[in-house]
Design a protein around this motif. Structure first.
Motif, PDB file in Angstrom:
ATOM      1  N   TYR A   1       0.894  -1.131   0.152  1.00  0.00           N
ATOM      2  CA  TYR A   1       0.091   0.143  -0.010  1.00  0.00           C
ATOM      3  C   TYR A   1       0.739   1.229   0.150  1.00  0.00           C
ATOM      4  O   TYR A   1       1.641   1.400  -0.940  1.00  0.00           O
ATOM      5  CB  TYR A   1      -1.052  -0.051   1.120  1.00  0.00           C
ATOM      6  CG  TYR A   1      -2.003   0.895   1.172  1.00  0.00           C
ATOM      7  CD1 TYR A   1      -2.762   1.385   0.137  1.00  0.00           C
ATOM      8  CD2 TYR A   1      -2.450   1.577   2.320  1.00  0.00           C
ATOM      9  CE1 TYR A   1      -3.740   2.325   0.002  1.00  0.00           C
ATOM     10  CE2 TYR A   1      -3.399   2.511   2.390  1.00  0.00           C
ATOM     11  CZ  TYR A   1      -4.193   2.684   1.387  1.00  0.00           C
ATOM     12  OH  TYR A   1      -5.073   3.670   1.337  1.00  0.00           O
TER      13      TYR A   1
ATOM     14  N   ASP B   1       3.338  -4.146  -4.541  1.00  0.00           N
ATOM     15  CA  ASP B   1       2.080  -3.777  -4.706  1.00  0.00           C
ATOM     16  C   ASP B   1       1.564  -3.811  -6.150  1.00  0.00           C
ATOM     17  O   ASP B   1       2.343  -3.492  -6.802  1.00  0.00           O
ATOM     18  CB  ASP B   1       1.583  -2.436  -3.756  1.00  0.00           C
ATOM     19  CG  ASP B   1       0.234  -2.057  -3.482  1.00  0.00           C
ATOM     20  OD1 ASP B   1      -0.146  -2.539  -2.455  1.00  0.00           O
ATOM     21  OD2 ASP B   1      -0.573  -1.972  -4.442  1.00  0.00           O
ATOM     22  N   SER B   2       0.372  -3.856  -6.393  1.00  0.00           N
ATOM     23  CA  SER B   2      -0.047  -3.919  -7.705  1.00  0.00           C
ATOM     24  C   SER B   2      -0.869  -2.726  -7.967  1.00  0.00           C
ATOM     25  O   SER B   2      -1.232  -2.445  -9.192  1.00  0.00           O
ATOM     26  CB  SER B   2      -1.090  -4.988  -7.812  1.00  0.00           C
ATOM     27  OG  SER B   2      -2.277  -5.067  -7.218  1.00  0.00           O
ATOM     28  N   SER B   3      -0.586  -1.791  -7.229  1.00  0.00           N
ATOM     29  CA  SER B   3      -1.153  -0.229  -7.733  1.00  0.00           C
ATOM     30  C   SER B   3       0.048   0.544  -7.899  1.00  0.00           C
ATOM     31  O   SER B   3       0.647   0.866  -7.025  1.00  0.00           O
ATOM     32  CB  SER B   3      -2.207   0.121  -6.512  1.00  0.00           C
ATOM     33  OG  SER B   3      -2.087   1.542  -6.638  1.00  0.00           O
TER      34      SER B   3
ATOM     35  N   ASP C   1       3.603  -5.498  -9.092  1.00  0.00           N
ATOM     36  CA  ASP C   1       3.458  -6.879  -9.529  1.00  0.00           C
ATOM     37  C   ASP C   1       2.107  -7.188  -8.599  1.00  0.00           C
ATOM     38  O   ASP C   1       2.098  -6.910  -7.537  1.00  0.00           O
ATOM     39  CB  ASP C   1       4.828  -7.901  -9.401  1.00  0.00           C
ATOM     40  CG  ASP C   1       4.739  -8.829 -10.331  1.00  0.00           C
ATOM     41  OD1 ASP C   1       3.737  -9.193 -10.896  1.00  0.00           O
ATOM     42  OD2 ASP C   1       5.800  -9.341 -10.448  1.00  0.00           O
ATOM     43  N   ASP C   2       1.873  -8.656  -9.260  1.00  0.00           N
ATOM     44  CA  ASP C   2       1.000  -9.376  -8.344  1.00  0.00           C
ATOM     45  C   ASP C   2       1.672 -10.096  -6.996  1.00  0.00           C
ATOM     46  O   ASP C   2       2.725 -10.494  -7.546  1.00  0.00           O
ATOM     47  CB  ASP C   2       0.243 -10.381  -9.342  1.00  0.00           C
ATOM     48  CG  ASP C   2      -0.490 -11.575  -8.487  1.00  0.00           C
ATOM     49  OD1 ASP C   2      -1.601 -11.115  -7.958  1.00  0.00           O
ATOM     50  OD2 ASP C   2      -0.143 -12.740  -8.620  1.00  0.00           O
ATOM     51  N   VAL C   3       1.479 -10.227  -5.959  1.00  0.00           N
ATOM     52  CA  VAL C   3       1.927 -10.702  -4.990  1.00  0.00           C
ATOM     53  C   VAL C   3       2.331 -12.283  -5.157  1.00  0.00           C
ATOM     54  O   VAL C   3       3.644 -12.581  -4.898  1.00  0.00           O
ATOM     55  CB  VAL C   3       1.182 -10.686  -3.690  1.00  0.00           C
ATOM     56  CG1 VAL C   3       1.440 -11.694  -2.406  1.00  0.00           C
ATOM     57  CG2 VAL C   3       1.561  -9.114  -2.938  1.00  0.00           C
TER      58      VAL C   3
ATOM     59  N   ASP D   1      -0.222  -7.650   4.492  1.00  0.00           N
ATOM     60  CA  ASP D   1      -1.732  -7.093   4.839  1.00  0.00           C
ATOM     61  C   ASP D   1      -2.605  -7.362   3.662  1.00  0.00           C
ATOM     62  O   ASP D   1      -2.924  -6.565   3.107  1.00  0.00           O
ATOM     63  CB  ASP D   1      -1.382  -5.884   4.948  1.00  0.00           C
ATOM     64  CG  ASP D   1      -2.672  -4.943   5.655  1.00  0.00           C
ATOM     65  OD1 ASP D   1      -3.439  -5.730   5.889  1.00  0.00           O
ATOM     66  OD2 ASP D   1      -2.408  -3.638   5.851  1.00  0.00           O
TER      67      ASP D   1
ATOM     68  N   PRO E   1      -5.870  -8.117   1.515  1.00  0.00           N
ATOM     69  CA  PRO E   1      -7.040  -7.625   1.645  1.00  0.00           C
ATOM     70  C   PRO E   1      -7.901  -8.933   1.273  1.00  0.00           C
ATOM     71  O   PRO E   1      -7.539 -10.093   0.958  1.00  0.00           O
ATOM     72  CB  PRO E   1      -7.194  -6.872   0.160  1.00  0.00           C
ATOM     73  CG  PRO E   1      -6.121  -7.078  -0.513  1.00  0.00           C
ATOM     74  CD  PRO E   1      -5.021  -7.902   0.391  1.00  0.00           C
TER      75      PRO E   1
ATOM     76  N   GLY F   1      -8.854  -8.517  -4.070  1.00  0.00           N
ATOM     77  CA  GLY F   1      -7.643  -7.545  -4.759  1.00  0.00           C
ATOM     78  C   GLY F   1      -7.152  -8.357  -6.104  1.00  0.00           C
ATOM     79  O   GLY F   1      -7.756  -9.220  -6.718  1.00  0.00           O
TER      80      GLY F   1
ATOM     81  N   TRP G   1      -6.847 -11.887  -6.427  1.00  0.00           N
ATOM     82  CA  TRP G   1      -6.619 -12.221  -5.007  1.00  0.00           C
ATOM     83  C   TRP G   1      -8.034 -12.587  -4.425  1.00  0.00           C
ATOM     84  O   TRP G   1      -8.709 -11.596  -4.093  1.00  0.00           O
ATOM     85  CB  TRP G   1      -5.861 -11.010  -4.534  1.00  0.00           C
ATOM     86  CG  TRP G   1      -5.702 -11.332  -3.008  1.00  0.00           C
ATOM     87  CD1 TRP G   1      -6.375 -10.943  -2.108  1.00  0.00           C
ATOM     88  CD2 TRP G   1      -4.783 -12.188  -2.355  1.00  0.00           C
ATOM     89  NE1 TRP G   1      -5.997 -11.550  -0.811  1.00  0.00           N
ATOM     90  CE2 TRP G   1      -4.956 -12.256  -0.860  1.00  0.00           C
ATOM     91  CE3 TRP G   1      -3.571 -12.800  -2.767  1.00  0.00           C
ATOM     92  CZ2 TRP G   1      -4.122 -12.833  -0.072  1.00  0.00           C
ATOM     93  CZ3 TRP G   1      -2.953 -13.725  -1.702  1.00  0.00           C
ATOM     94  CH2 TRP G   1      -3.286 -13.588  -0.536  1.00  0.00           C
TER      95      TRP G   1
ATOM     96  N   TYR H   1      -7.728  -6.852   7.711  1.00  0.00           N
ATOM     97  CA  TYR H   1      -8.681  -6.103   7.793  1.00  0.00           C
ATOM     98  C   TYR H   1     -10.031  -6.954   7.165  1.00  0.00           C
ATOM     99  O   TYR H   1      -9.939  -7.333   6.203  1.00  0.00           O
ATOM    100  CB  TYR H   1      -8.869  -4.821   7.230  1.00  0.00           C
ATOM    101  CG  TYR H   1      -7.727  -3.928   7.856  1.00  0.00           C
ATOM    102  CD1 TYR H   1      -7.943  -3.270   9.260  1.00  0.00           C
ATOM    103  CD2 TYR H   1      -6.606  -3.641   7.334  1.00  0.00           C
ATOM    104  CE1 TYR H   1      -7.024  -2.388   9.787  1.00  0.00           C
ATOM    105  CE2 TYR H   1      -5.665  -2.826   7.965  1.00  0.00           C
ATOM    106  CZ  TYR H   1      -5.942  -2.165   9.138  1.00  0.00           C
ATOM    107  OH  TYR H   1      -5.101  -1.436   9.616  1.00  0.00           O
TER     108      TYR H   1
HETATM  109  C1  SAM Z   1      -5.078  -1.168   1.490  1.00  0.00           C
HETATM  110  S1  SAM Z   1      -3.903  -2.462   1.233  1.00  0.00           S
HETATM  111  C2  SAM Z   1      -4.320  -3.632   2.651  1.00  0.00           C
HETATM  112  C3  SAM Z   1      -5.000  -2.773   3.810  1.00  0.00           C
HETATM  113  C4  SAM Z   1      -6.317  -3.637   4.451  1.00  0.00           C
HETATM  114  N1  SAM Z   1      -5.833  -5.293   4.353  1.00  0.00           N
HETATM  115  C5  SAM Z   1      -7.397  -3.478   3.643  1.00  0.00           C
HETATM  116  O1  SAM Z   1      -7.879  -4.379   3.087  1.00  0.00           O
HETATM  117  O2  SAM Z   1      -7.839  -2.175   3.436  1.00  0.00           O
HETATM  118  C6  SAM Z   1      -4.176  -3.715   0.093  1.00  0.00           C
HETATM  119  C7  SAM Z   1      -3.230  -3.552  -0.807  1.00  0.00           C
HETATM  120  O3  SAM Z   1      -2.933  -4.758  -1.659  1.00  0.00           O
HETATM  121  C8  SAM Z   1      -2.711  -4.272  -3.015  1.00  0.00           C
HETATM  122  N2  SAM Z   1      -3.198  -5.516  -3.608  1.00  0.00           N
HETATM  123  C9  SAM Z   1      -4.329  -6.026  -3.776  1.00  0.00           C
HETATM  124  N3  SAM Z   1      -4.399  -7.227  -4.561  1.00  0.00           N
HETATM  125  C10 SAM Z   1      -3.030  -7.331  -4.863  1.00  0.00           C
HETATM  126  C11 SAM Z   1      -2.185  -8.505  -5.569  1.00  0.00           C
HETATM  127  N4  SAM Z   1      -2.921  -9.434  -5.945  1.00  0.00           N
HETATM  128  N5  SAM Z   1      -0.956  -8.138  -5.680  1.00  0.00           N
HETATM  129  C12 SAM Z   1      -0.451  -7.115  -5.163  1.00  0.00           C
HETATM  130  N6  SAM Z   1      -1.016  -6.220  -4.501  1.00  0.00           N
HETATM  131  C13 SAM Z   1      -2.186  -6.265  -4.312  1.00  0.00           C
HETATM  132  C14 SAM Z   1      -3.731  -3.286  -3.251  1.00  0.00           C
HETATM  133  O4  SAM Z   1      -3.224  -2.418  -4.326  1.00  0.00           O
HETATM  134  C15 SAM Z   1      -3.627  -2.218  -1.833  1.00  0.00           C
HETATM  135  O5  SAM Z   1      -2.468  -1.368  -1.980  1.00  0.00           O
END
Ligand code: SAM
Length: 298
Positions: free
Chosen positions: A135, A154-156, A182-184, A204, A206, A209, A217, A246
């Motif tokens: 994030y 992070d993918s964003s 990249d994708d995790v 962390d 989500p 995602g 994800w 979360y």
């Molecule tokens: C906001 S954070 C995590 C905070 C908290 N767990 C939530 O759900 O709000 C989630 C991060 O994971 C990233 N993300 C989601 N899926 C992903 C994936 N497949 N690979 C890499 N990053 C990913 C999103 O871009 C984001 O920055």
């Protein structure tokens, strides 16, 4: 081991949970106070309405998960807030987030201490930390500030840009963090093949995602796969592993059990519980999420 963690006003230079109630929370982020909707808050406010009415910005939900900010005066697009010697950028987003999860500072304190102790005991060794779903990167910044080598995934693209801003605002060298868009699952799979190992892993995940090319994800099905991959990239004697979550449907005990399986070949202590924010006046606790974490101390 069960252990709840609470973050209070005194843990930050300028963050505060002023009050909660009637589906909302009132917080001070740096120089500004904001009101955000939280439907899970079913109790009544403890501060007078005049305190709430004085907020600088209120998030109004419009449709679905989206909404808009209503401000009383012109607010900057973003502004700083401070934790210890580091700076996080607050940026009110159209999804009610501000780019900072203040309760995370309980984890930052913990990992910073572990990394500093490690550095004091072996100054020659530079630990390598992997931050997944990273994030806006404050955990990456915290680890990099101790001299650790940090890989941030992070993918964003927008989140990585924001994290770079936090790195610069905290006065760290631009080379102190390796940025991976990249994708995790894809990235960790590649690290397994390359034989890269890490002393610390932070994640962390989500509930849902996506990666950069549409990879899905889904916590339920993807999380076990990620843990399986992570097992293969840990050094023999890892310093720490943190899983924060979360809104997932599993309990902290369940999270601990999964972490125990992941760490079964390593010596250390595992704890898990709820992460909360304390309201300044009433001392009421607002539960924000769950965690499980391993540290190499027994
Ligand atoms: C906001 S954070 C995590 C905070 C908290 N767990 C939530 O759900 O709000 C989630 C991060 O994971 C990233 N993300 C989601 N899926 C992903 C994936 N497949 N690979 C890499 N990053 C990913 C999103 O871009 C984001 O920055």
């Amino acid at each position: 081991m069960h252990q709840n963690l609470t973050v209070k006003k005194t843990d930050w230079k300028n963050y505060e949970l002023i009050d909660t109630g009637d589906g909302q929370r009132l917080e001070k982020f740096g120089d500004y106070t904001v009101v955000r909707p939280y439907p899970e808050i079913t109790w009544s406010k403890s501060q007078p309405q005049s305190v709430w009415d004085a907020a600088d910005a209120v998030f109004i939900r419009t449709r679905g998960d989206k909404g808009r900010w209503e401000t009383k005066k012109q607010l900057p697009k973003s502004w700083p807030m401070h934790w210890q010697d580091l700076t996080a950028t607050v940026y009110p987003s159209p999804f009610k987030h501000t780019g900072v999860f203040p309760e995370q500072s309980a984890h930052w304190d913990w990992m910073r201490q572990l990394l500093i102790e490690q550095k004091n005991s072996n100054p020659e060794y530079q630990p390598h930390v992997l931050n997944l779903f990273a994030y806006t990167g404050m955990a990456s910044v915290v680890c990099a500030s101790t001299g650790a080598k940090v890989t941030h995934v992070d993918s964003s693209r927008a989140s990585i840009g924001w994290a770079k801003q936090n790195q610069a605002a905290s006065g760290l060298d631009s080379r102190s963090i390796r940025w991976i868009l990249d994708d995790v699952i894809k990235f960790v799979s590649r690290e397994v093949k390359r034989g890269v190992t890490y002393d610390g892993i932070i994640m962390d995940p989500p509930v849902y995602g996506h990666g950069i090319t549409g990879e899905i994800w889904d916590f339920k099905s993807s999380f076990p796969e990620l843990l399986h991959l992570c097992r293969q990239i840990l050094v023999e004697d890892p310093l720490f592993v943190l899983i924060n979550a979360y809104a997932v449907s599993i309990s902290s005990e369940d999270l601990e059990e999964r972490l125990q399986k992941l760490m079964k070949n390593h010596t250390g202590t595992i704890s898990s519980g709820e992460l909360s924010l304390e309201e300044t006046e009433s001392k009421r606790l607002l539960s924000t999420g769950i965690f499980a974490r391993f540290e190499n101390k027994v």
